[in-house]
Design a protein around this motif. Structure first.
Motif, PDB file in Angstrom:
ATOM      1  N   ILE A   1       0.698  -1.436   0.043  1.00 48.46           N
ATOM      2  CA  ILE A   1      -0.122   0.042  -0.074  1.00 48.46           C
ATOM      3  C   ILE A   1       0.857   1.160   0.154  1.00 48.46           C
ATOM      4  O   ILE A   1       0.233   2.226  -0.434  1.00 48.46           O
ATOM      5  CB  ILE A   1      -0.983   0.010   1.084  1.00 48.46           C
ATOM      6  N   GLN A   2       2.062   1.178   0.337  1.00 54.64           N
ATOM      7  CA  GLN A   2       2.914   2.447   0.247  1.00 54.64           C
ATOM      8  C   GLN A   2       3.571   2.611  -0.870  1.00 54.64           C
ATOM      9  O   GLN A   2       4.261   3.493  -1.087  1.00 54.64           O
ATOM     10  CB  GLN A   2       4.197   2.157   1.281  1.00 54.64           C
TER      11      GLN A   2
ATOM     12  N   ARG B   1      -0.579   2.874  -5.211  1.00 52.10           N
ATOM     13  CA  ARG B   1      -1.782   4.084  -4.736  1.00 52.10           C
ATOM     14  C   ARG B   1      -2.457   4.764  -5.737  1.00 52.10           C
ATOM     15  O   ARG B   1      -3.494   5.060  -5.626  1.00 52.10           O
ATOM     16  CB  ARG B   1      -0.984   4.798  -3.569  1.00 52.10           C
TER      17      ARG B   1
ATOM     18  N   ALA C   1      -6.437   5.398  -6.443  1.00 55.13           N
ATOM     19  CA  ALA C   1      -6.926   6.897  -6.130  1.00 55.13           C
ATOM     20  C   ALA C   1      -8.538   6.939  -6.564  1.00 55.13           C
ATOM     21  O   ALA C   1      -8.797   6.814  -7.976  1.00 55.13           O
ATOM     22  CB  ALA C   1      -6.180   7.848  -6.656  1.00 55.13           C
TER      23      ALA C   1
END
Length: 721
Positions: free
Chosen positions: A550-551, A556, A560
């Motif tokens: 997730i980082q 990401r 979005a």
């Protein structure tokens, strides 16, 4: 219908016999019997459909018309003419060939060399049948060019007409986006998806996609305009009729023989021609006469979805002609619904109300603005474009609410025939028992699709990538491991996501409207490239991923604005996922960036069998797993990294002792997966395998029975282990 083609001789013999019979009925004025005869002939033509093989081909010269070929990044693709035989041609475009085609010239290819083969079949259930679509247009072979020479094409009326159509197409593309979209639809019967895919989806989801097709309304407009002009010029009715026939014939050419427009044009010609002779013809007689003549000219008429739907709708208008407007609209949709479910797997129960809203908008705003834009200066075109953008935006918002939309699932051929027959019998008899039978049939079919007796583990054929669908029987729960995705290798991103052609139709065909959980193995595009489009179109309750992914900024970006209603859950080795299917996490142990070495690795048990999925995990990761789980046994294993030699080590395979392994890899992929070394290793260990390259989608079915199947050319071949 899919899988049905025309046997040589029957394609014209059936409508010829029907035409003679209908002419006899018209003479006797048996209108009621004629309705049944028309329906009988429609079904008979379908039942007698078989494949009509092309004769020996002469590839010494292939003609390419500019309006039938697309050029993209030095690559040409489109329709080629080898004498009287049509081919689907693709290959590199030489600079001279591209220059001539872009100038609207017809070219001949000589000294042709390349790969000549049958059209590729669909390899997943629900996937758009490109082979079937091309077969309906008399194309059954494809040619992938490697080399050719150019020769000048002799000018003729046909080459000039195709050149004119190309120039019209170029002129329409110069309009602003929405105006170009509607103009292309209404003049050329083309679907320039690209940036307009959302607009097409809006009309489809509202159940009014038919409004984009040119048909009876457009014939009426052309004839009306010519009548007004003829009146001003003091032309006789016969002269106006002759001008109308010429214009309609030209528009048939421009629309590439769109079935609905041909049907409406023939109906006008027959009705007006008989009127000159002071002979009346009933609507049923006119429909039968039109159908048989069009079928006689085009034996593959009912192979094409548009041809089938236009005559079903026309037949519905005949048998519901005396009903009040609302009842007529309801039963017209009732006649069309089985066909919409067969071809598109979904229906909108509020279509009647959406038609009331959209039809006036289309008739009194879209068509006038599009027509005026063709002859207006740029400032006015931009004004018209803004008006349409606002209106289309509102329609898009309405479509996205999903009000009335039902993902029903794909009907079998016999279910289509049953529902259509019951609807038709009710309309011609008005007996309530048929209405009750119809309601019961819909309910039973819906239950059988949405509460299946079997669950599945399916390796979707997404080409070079992974996507695995798992479902449970009866109270169905749905899970997806990876989504697949197209690797672009620096080329322009495709206008349509791969998932729109493969996975979304597959889900809709099975009546799946939401997913309980999606597991993401790692960051690579061939595993999660289509995650964004999936989240936009299908509600996902939970999204699982390896710890640390997730980082990743790239990952990401995929999420979005798409996961407001989706719960995000990170997983690491030792955790369990308590879903309807229980998953155990074997890897990763530590947070990672989503690389191959960080691949989320899972096992689950279904019907007493253990399944294993390791994404693109490398051999070091496999070693770590078996060190922690030395007694790990997996009955059915998805081979790591598409059969690469970097995964699925001998030691790992010897430890898990699989009965069968599965390979998900693209045909002719640039990585040459699966590697020969990997296949040799499987042979040495005595482990059988199935490969999506040769089998298409591979499924394991469990519940009241257990078996494997592969989907290839519509066949299901069973494997027992």
């Amino acid at each position: 219908m899919c899988g049905l083609y025309y046997l040589k001789g029957w394609g014209r013999l059936v409508p010829l016999c029907g035409l003679l019979y209908l002419l006899w009925l018209i003479r006797l004025k048996h209108g009621g019997l004629l309705k049944a005869a028309v329906a009988f002939l429609l079904l008979l033509a379908l039942l007698l459909a078989r494949d009509q093989q092309a004769p020996g081909l002469n590839l010494s010269s292939i003609r390419l018309y500019p309006d039938q070929v697309k050029l993209n990044d030095g690559w040409l693709s489109g329709r080629g003419h080898a004498g009287r035989t049509l081919l689907q041609v693709s290959g590199p475009a030489s600079r001279e060939a591209a220059t001539r085609l872009q100038a609207g010239e017809t070219i001949d290819l000589t000294a042709v060399s390349g790969d000549f083969s049958a059209i590729d079949p669909p390899t997943n259930p629900g996937q758009i049948g490109y082979r079937h679509y091309l077969a309906s247009h008399h194309v059954s072979r494809q040619l992938k060019l490697t080399d050719y020479q150019l020769a000048p094409a002799a000018p003729s009326l046909l080459t000039r007409l195709h050149g004119l159509r190309y120039r019209i197409s170029c002129r329409l593309k110069q309009l602003p986006r929405l105006l170009a979209f509607f103009a292309s639809e209404l003049v050329l019967a083309e679907n320039p998806a690209g940036d307009n895919q959302d607009n097409l989806n809006t009309y489809r989801d509202l159940g009014v996609i038919h409004i984009l097709s040119i048909s009876g309304m457009h014939v009426g407009i052309y004839v009306f305009v010519l009548s007004v002009i003829g009146s001003c010029l003091h032309l006789t009715k016969e002269e106006v009729f002759a001008c109308s026939c010429c214009l309609l014939g030209f528009e048939i050419f421009l629309s590439a023989g769109q079935p609905g427009f041909i049907r409406a044009s023939l109906s006008y010609v027959f009705a007006a021609g008989l009127a000159f002779k002071r002979r009346k013809i009933s609507r049923a007689d006119l429909l039968g006469l039109t159908y048989c003549c069009q079928q006689l000219l085009e034996p593959r008429l009912l192979l094409e979805t548009g041809g089938m739907l236009t005559y079903v709708l026309a037949l519905g208008l005949v048998v519901t002609g005396k009903l009040p407007y609302w009842k007529q609209a309801f039963w017209l949709n009732g006649l069309l619904t089985p066909f919409l479910l067969y071809f598109f797997y979904q229906v909108n129960v509020c279509t009647i109300f959406y038609n009331v809203l959209v039809v006036p908008y289309f008739n009194y705003l879209v068509m006038p603005l599009t027509g005026l834009a063709l002859f207006s200066p740029l400032p006015l075109q931009e004004l018209f474009e803004r008006i349409l953008e606002t209106a289309e935006g509102l329609l898009g918002l309405l479509a996205r609410t999903g009000i009335g939309q039902v993902i029903f699932g794909k009907l079998a051929s016999w279910q289509l025939a049953l529902l259509f027959a019951l609807t038709f019998l009710y309309l011609i008899t008005r007996k309530k028992k048929y209405r009750r039978f119809l309601a019961a049939a819909y309910c039973l079919i819906f239950v059988s699709i949405h509460f299946p007796l079997e669950g599945q583990v399916s390796f979707i054929d997404v080409g070079q990538g992974d996507s695995i669908l798992l479902t449970t029987p009866i109270r169905r729960r749905v899970y997806l491991i990876d989504t697949g995705g197209k690797l672009s290798f620096g080329r322009k991103k495709p206008a349509q996501a791969q998932i729109d052609r493969i996975t979304i139709p597959l889900l809709k065909a099975q009546g799946i409207s939401q997913i309980d959980g999606v597991f993401v193995s790692h960051q690579d595009a061939d595993h999660v490239g289509d995650l964004g489009p999936l989240l936009e179109q299908v509600p996902v309750k939970r999204l699982y991923m390896g710890i640390g992914l997730i980082q990743n900024p790239s990952f990401r970006a995929r999420l979005a604005g798409r996961v407001e209603k989706t719960k995000l859950i990170e997983l690491k080795a030792g955790m369990e996922v308590q879903e309807a299917i229980k998953f155990e996490v074997l890897h990763p142990d530590l947070p990672g960036k989503g690389e191959n070495k960080d691949s989320l690795s899972l096992t689950c048990q279904l019907a007493g069998k253990t399944w294993g999925f390791t994404g693109d995990l490398d051999q070091a990761g496999e070693e770590a797993i078996i060190q922690k789980h030395p007694d790990l046994h997996i009955d059915y294993f998805k081979l790591g990294h598409h059969g690469s030699d970097t995964s699925s080590s001998t030691k790992f395979l010897q430890t898990i002792k699989p009965s069968l392994v599965f390979i998900s890899a693209g045909r002719n992929n640039r990585y040459h997966h699966p590697k020969p070394e990997t296949l040799a290793k499987l042979k040495q260990l005595g482990i059988p395998y199935l490969n999506t390259q040769t089998e298409g989608m591979i499924s394991w079915h469990y519940g009241w029975r257990e078996y494997f199947s592969s989907f290839l050319e519509g066949r299901r071949v069973c494997y027992h282990y």
